[in-house]
Design a protein around this motif. Structure first.
Motif, short mmCIF file in Angstrom:
data_model
loop_
_atom_site.label_atom_id
_atom_site.label_comp_id
_atom_site.label_asym_id
_atom_site.label_seq_id
_atom_site.Cartn_x
_atom_site.Cartn_y
_atom_site.Cartn_z
N ARG A 1 0.90 4.05 -2.90
CA ARG A 1 0.64 5.47 -2.61
C ARG A 1 1.79 6.36 -3.06
N GLU A 2 3.00 5.83 -2.95
CA GLU A 2 4.18 6.58 -3.39
C GLU A 2 4.19 6.69 -4.91
N PRO B 1 0.31 8.87 -5.98
CA PRO B 1 -0.33 9.65 -4.91
C PRO B 1 -1.58 10.36 -5.42
N LEU C 1 0.83 -1.21 0.00
CA LEU C 1 0.00 0.00 0.00
C LEU C 1 0.86 1.25 0.00
N ASP C 2 1.89 1.25 0.84
CA ASP C 2 2.79 2.41 0.90
C ASP C 2 3.45 2.65 -0.45
#
Length: 85
Positions: free
Chosen positions: A66-67, A70, A62-63
């Motif tokens: 998102r990176e 975004p 997920l991180d």
């Protein structure tokens, strides 16, 4: 109210839901408060969720997503607008 995807987080979710629903109906809708008074409950719940996402190996994905992609506030508004058309 529903259970959390991580059963151990359900009590924290219920505490937040109860607090939010009370604040929303008794204060926000009556114009007595615009600031969510339940952030401490949310913080407890989201900490539990993030720990379980990490434990299951989902949080790093997920991180990374998102990176890589975004969402800006403007993109969110555009997405909602296009769904309504």
């Amino acid at each position: 109210m529903s259970v959390s995807f991580a059963p151990e987080c359900t009590p924290a979710k219920n505490a937040y839901d109860d607090c939010f629903n009370k604040w929303y109906t008794e204060k926000f809708l009556k114009g007595l408060s615009v600031e969510n008074e339940c952030t401490e409950f949310w913080d407890t719940y989201i900490t539990c969720i993030n720990a379980n996402l990490a434990k299951q190996g989902i949080k790093p994905m997920l991180d990374k997503a998102r990176e890589d992609q975004p969402f800006s506030h403007e993109e969110m508004k555009e997405s909602i607008s296009s769904e309504k058309k």
